[in-house]
Structure formats: structure tokens, C-alpha cells
Enzyme design. Structure first.
Site, PDB file in Angstrom:
ATOM      1  N   GLU A 112      -7.171  -2.475  -9.389  1.00  0.00           N
ATOM      2  CA  GLU A 112      -6.072  -1.714  -8.818  1.00  0.00           C
ATOM      3  C   GLU A 112      -4.859  -1.878  -9.723  1.00  0.00           C
ATOM      4  OE1 GLU A 112      -5.480  -2.722  -4.651  1.00  0.00           O
ATOM      5  OE2 GLU A 112      -7.012  -1.269  -4.059  1.00  0.00           O
ATOM      6  N   THR A 159      -1.520  -0.032  -5.116  1.00  0.00           N
ATOM      7  CA  THR A 159      -2.095   0.753  -6.201  1.00  0.00           C
ATOM      8  C   THR A 159      -1.244   1.986  -6.489  1.00  0.00           C
ATOM      9  OG1 THR A 159      -4.260   0.045  -5.468  1.00  0.00           O
ATOM     10  CG2 THR A 159      -4.205   1.904  -6.974  1.00  0.00           C
ATOM     11  N   ARG A 193     -12.280   7.081   5.775  1.00  0.00           N
ATOM     12  CA  ARG A 193     -12.204   7.557   7.162  1.00  0.00           C
ATOM     13  C   ARG A 193     -12.265   9.076   7.300  1.00  0.00           C
ATOM     14  NH1 ARG A 193      -8.480   3.498   6.661  1.00  0.00           N
ATOM     15  NH2 ARG A 193      -6.912   5.004   6.075  1.00  0.00           N
ATOM     16  N   TYR A 207     -12.633  -4.650   6.677  1.00  0.00           N
ATOM     17  CA  TYR A 207     -11.177  -4.438   6.709  1.00  0.00           C
ATOM     18  C   TYR A 207     -10.618  -4.077   8.076  1.00  0.00           C
ATOM     19  CZ  TYR A 207     -11.100   0.684   6.898  1.00  0.00           C
ATOM     20  OH  TYR A 207     -11.216   1.982   7.299  1.00  0.00           O
ATOM     21  N   GLU A 232     -11.022   5.821  -6.671  1.00  0.00           N
ATOM     22  CA  GLU A 232     -10.465   7.177  -6.679  1.00  0.00           C
ATOM     23  C   GLU A 232     -10.959   7.979  -7.879  1.00  0.00           C
ATOM     24  OE1 GLU A 232      -5.996   6.897  -5.589  1.00  0.00           O
ATOM     25  OE2 GLU A 232      -6.678   4.874  -6.054  1.00  0.00           O
ATOM     26  N   ASP A 240      -4.876  -5.963  -8.920  1.00  0.00           N
ATOM     27  CA  ASP A 240      -5.357  -6.488  -7.641  1.00  0.00           C
ATOM     28  C   ASP A 240      -6.857  -6.157  -7.533  1.00  0.00           C
ATOM     29  OD1 ASP A 240      -5.254  -7.590  -5.052  1.00  0.00           O
ATOM     30  OD2 ASP A 240      -4.975  -5.600  -4.178  1.00  0.00           O
ATOM     31  N   GLU A 259      -1.187  -1.993 -10.391  1.00  0.00           N
ATOM     32  CA  GLU A 259       0.009  -2.227  -9.583  1.00  0.00           C
ATOM     33  C   GLU A 259       1.111  -2.841 -10.441  1.00  0.00           C
ATOM     34  OE1 GLU A 259      -0.461  -4.178  -5.818  1.00  0.00           O
ATOM     35  OE2 GLU A 259      -2.525  -3.483  -5.532  1.00  0.00           O
ATOM     36  N   HIS A 303      -2.481   7.368  -3.409  1.00  0.00           N
ATOM     37  CA  HIS A 303      -3.545   6.370  -3.256  1.00  0.00           C
ATOM     38  C   HIS A 303      -3.979   6.250  -1.799  1.00  0.00           C
ATOM     39  CE1 HIS A 303      -5.866   2.691  -3.765  1.00  0.00           C
ATOM     40  NE2 HIS A 303      -5.130   2.098  -2.845  1.00  0.00           N
ATOM     41  N   TYR A 310       0.892  -1.165   0.000  1.00  0.00           N
ATOM     42  CA  TYR A 310       0.000   0.000   0.000  1.00  0.00           C
ATOM     43  C   TYR A 310       0.928   1.212   0.000  1.00  0.00           C
ATOM     44  CZ  TYR A 310      -4.155   2.540   1.925  1.00  0.00           C
ATOM     45  OH  TYR A 310      -5.222   3.369   2.156  1.00  0.00           O
TER      46      TYR A 310
HETATM   47 CA    CA Z   1      -3.759  -3.670  -3.729  1.00  0.00          CA
END
Ligand code: CA
Length: 420
Positions: A200, A350, A143, A245, A364, A234, A202, A134, A129
Site C-alpha cells: 500500500e 493508501t 462489498r 476484517y 486495485e 503498509d 502511503e 482507494h 483510509y
Molecule cells: Ca493502509
């Protein structure tokens, strides 16, 4: 550097003579074996090995359905084999292949006549991450802006252990996942097909050589384990992810499919494209210090094509946007004693740029689904719909040549029927 395989010399050819990525392919005989991509051809390494034109060790390594045995030989053999292949495939080199018509016929296969397979047997899959853009974008959506970046983010390359069992090669379709999610206006969770399916963008680093359990690595030593890189999608179920999560990270939201491109571009081929990670916003602990530039300047893009429709490029960015390099991630992975293994796949996380249209996920790009994006033909998307095909592409641009990755493509099929 020019090849006698003329298609490789075109300035827009992804598989130039300086690239020589490794993969696994089969043709009419359905026998997967190792090969190298150059121009519009695949070089059958098992055939060259059988003919004694390429030789790594006392036993054959390329007549196998995965590159693991070759990767496990280590950096010296990787460099020796690459030098040998450049010698065989470029003008003015050894003519053992170019002047042998029978061997050329047997060992050179048109790319459009072969099927590519998973290039490696995946030992473990870890996903990071590591793009600050991202992390801030997603953290804000999940959040709020004041808690967007977790307090540990600028000190730790954050990751989680994913599943090796559902890593698939480009072109493999998969079903939309079922799962548990909680709509914002509901008190209790519901079960059903994911409604917010995402990609995602990557890069995946592939570990070539294993370490012993209990040993730790410097960042430089970590980098020496890396055989090469692939593009990696991903796939993510955002509604399942949002509900599950906390506190242990993604689980069902990420395990249903991870797609990689079929050709592993070696670290040696990417060497001319090295760039440094951006300036540190907080000093790193010494075990994460890099002794040189360890990111790469690789242009990346994502295309979305609805069923039966043309594709639209929905994102353009560059791998150099990352805050942490793969080498830093691997050093962190191993620092507590974790054994790194031949065939481990390390997802970068990402990759998102800072400007509009450079984000590596629909979450996003559409601001959590609130601002759908326009596709060709008057179609809009907030998230991925059944029948959509997502294609990742990546290219490093040299002076008159490319080092490209080929396509990393996957099509989403309707969800299976729910169990009763
Ligand atoms: Ca990922």
C-alpha cells in the site's frame, strides 16, 4: 539557494539544500546517531553538536539512535536548527563547517558508505483510509459497488490502531505472513502462507510533540504537532484481511511489516508545496475544518522488481489525491481525549488516483487479481511473489530543485514453516 556541497545543487538531486531531511545512520563504528542528508553526503549532527557548531539545548540530542529527543523540543527549536543548518551548508553562510577541513572530514560522510536505521522510536502506529478513490475501489471489490463507500466515510477520517513493533526501515526484508483465510469456494477457513500479498503506497506523518491526555486539538493545532513526513508501505495480506476484517477492521493482515523511508522530510521543507484538500462532498463537522491548505503536491511512484530482474514502475500518483489531510486525521484522533505522543506514526491510507495505473495497491491495479499486470521481461503479477522487491519513491518538484524522500524499499522472503 546553493550549497558548497556541489552534488546537492544538481536539479535532479532529491536532497537539495532546501530539503535537509533528518535520519539516523551509522558507519564503520556501528554507532547509530542523527544526521541530515544533503546531496550525496550525510552530515553527522552528533559530531557538529560535539564541536559546538550546532546547539539545541543544554544537553546533546543528536548523539542518539533516534530523533525523538530532538523532535520533543518542539517547533521553535526545529525552525532554529533548520535555519542554522541552512546557514552552515549553503554558499555565503557561516563558514564554521565549510572552512574547517578537519571538521568537514569528520562530519561529512558519503551517503553510499553509511547504513540508515529507523529514524525514530515509534511510539504508536495508526493507519487511516483517506483516499476516496482507494476506498471506493477496495469497497467495490470487498462489498460490491452499492456498498463501496461506508456511510461514515465522508464524515470521519476512518482509521485503526496498528502495531509500532513491526515498523521497519527501508531495506529490511521480512517473511511472507502465515494466517487464517477462507477461499471463496470453501466452507471453512484454511491456514497457511498468505496467497494475496500486497503493498500500500502511503505517506506517514510523524508526531514531534506530545499532548496531554484529555485535551483536544483544532486542525491547525494538530498540524503543529507534525515534525515531518516519510514514505510508508503498509504491506497487506488481502486474503487474511478479507476473512478477518469485519467487525473490528484489519488485525493479522497488517501487523507483520510496515516499511518507512529512512529520511524524515520536515514540514518546513514541504511548505512551498502545500495544496488544498478537494471540495467536500458532504460538509464536515466544525472540528475537522482546515484553516488553510494542508495537503502537499508530492509525485509518488511504486516499482516492482522480481528476484534477479529489473524493476517496472507499476503505479504513479500524487499525495494531493487524498480526501483528508494528516492534520485532519490527527485532530480526529485526539478529539476524544487520546494522547498524541512524540514518535507516533500516522499512516495516510493508501493513495490512489482516479486513472488507470495511478492506484496505490496491487488489489486495485489487478482488479482483485483478475487482471494481472505486465512487468519488464514478460513477467506478470497479480500479487507479490517471494523474492519480489517493492520500492516507493516520492518527490516534490520546485523551480530547479527537488525535495525528495529517498527510497522506501522492502523484499519479501518465503513464509516460515507452518507450526504443527
Ligand atoms: Ca493502509
Amino acid at each position: 539557494m546553493k550549497s558548497w556541497i556541489q552534488s546537492a545543487n544538481a536539479p535532479d538531486c532529491e536532497f537539495s539544500p532546501r530539503n535537509l531531511p533528518y535520519g539516523v545512520f551509522s558507519d564503520d563504528d556501528h554507532r547509530p546517531r542523527c544526521g541530515v542528508a544533503i546531496g550525496d553526503m550525510v552530515v553527522d549532527l552528533a559530531r557538529l553538536e560535539a564541536a559546538g557548531v550546532v546547539k539545541c539545548t543544554d544537553r546533546p540530542v543528536f548523539d542518539a539512535p533516534a530523533l525523538n529527543a530532538f523532535m520533543a523540543l518542539g517547533r521553535t527549536e526545529w525552525a532554529r536548527t533548520r535555519a542554522r543548518l541552512i546557514d552552515l551548508l549553503t554558499d555565503g553562510g557561516d563558514a564554521a563547517l565549510s572552512s574547517n577541513a578537519a571538521l568537514r572530514r569528520e562530519a561529512l560522510r558519503p551517503m553510499n558508505s553509511v547504513r540508515t536505521h529507523m529514524p525514530i522510536e515509534v511510539a504508536g502506529y495508526t493507519d487511516f483510509y483517506a483516499s476516496k478513490n482507494h476506498a471506493v475501489n477496495v469497497g467495490t471489490l470487498f462489498r460490491g459497488p452499492e456498498n463501496a463507500l461506508p456511510p461514515n466515510w465522508l464524515s470521519i477520517p476512518i482509521g485503526y490502531n496498528g502495531r509500532a513493533s513491526t515498523v521497519v526501515v527501508s531495506g529490511t526484508p521480512f517473511r511472507r505472513p502465515l494466517g487464517q483465510m477462507k477461499p471463496a469456494d470453501a466452507d471453512l477457513p484454511i491456514f497457511g502462507p498468505c496467497r494475496r500479498l500486497d503493498f500500500e503506497l502511503e505517506m506517514g506523518a510523524i508526531i514531534g510533540t506530545s499532548t496531554e491526555m484529555g485535551t483536544h486539538l483544532s486542525v491547525a493545532q494538530a498540524e503543529e504537532l507534525v515534525f515531518g513526513y516519510v514514505l510508508l508501505n503498509d504491506w497487506s495480506a488481502r486474503d487474511i484481511q478479507a476473512w478477518e476484517y469485519q467487525p473490528l477492521g484489519p488485525f493479522q493482515a497488517k501487523v507483520f511489516a510496515t516499511t518507512i523511508s529512512p529520511w524524515i522530510v520536515t514540514q518546513a521543507a514541504l511548505d512551498p508545496f502545500r495544496v488544498s484538500t478537494p471540495p467536500r462532498e458532504r460538509p464536515l463537522l466544525p472540528y475537522l475544518h482546515e484553516n488553510g491548505p494542508m495537503l502537499y503536491d508530492i509525485d509518488l511512484e511504486v516499482a516492482l522488481a522480481p528476484a534477479g530482474g529489473g524493476e517496472t514502475i507499476v503505479s504513479r500518483t500524487n499525495y494531493r489525491e487524498m480526501y483528508y489531510s494528516s492534520a485532519q486525521q490527527i485532530a480526529h484522533h485526539a478529539i476524544g481525549g487520546c494522547r498524541m505522543e512524540t514518535g507516533d506514526l500516522i499512516g495516510s491510507g493508501t493513495i490512489s488516483g482516479s486513472v488507470a495505473g495511478s492506484q496505490g495497491s496491487l488489489l486495485e491495479l489487478t482488479k482483485g487479481g483478475r487482471s494481472p499486470i505486465d512487468l519488464a521481461g514478460g513477467v506478470q503479477r497479480s500479487f507479490i511473489e517471494d523474492g519480489d522487491t517493492i520500492t516507493l519513491r516520492g518527490r516534490a518538484k520546485g523551480d530547479g530543485y527537488l525535495v525528495g524522500f529517498g527510497a522506501c524499499m522492502g523484499t519479501v522472503l518465503p513464509a516460515p514453516e507452518s507450526p504443527r
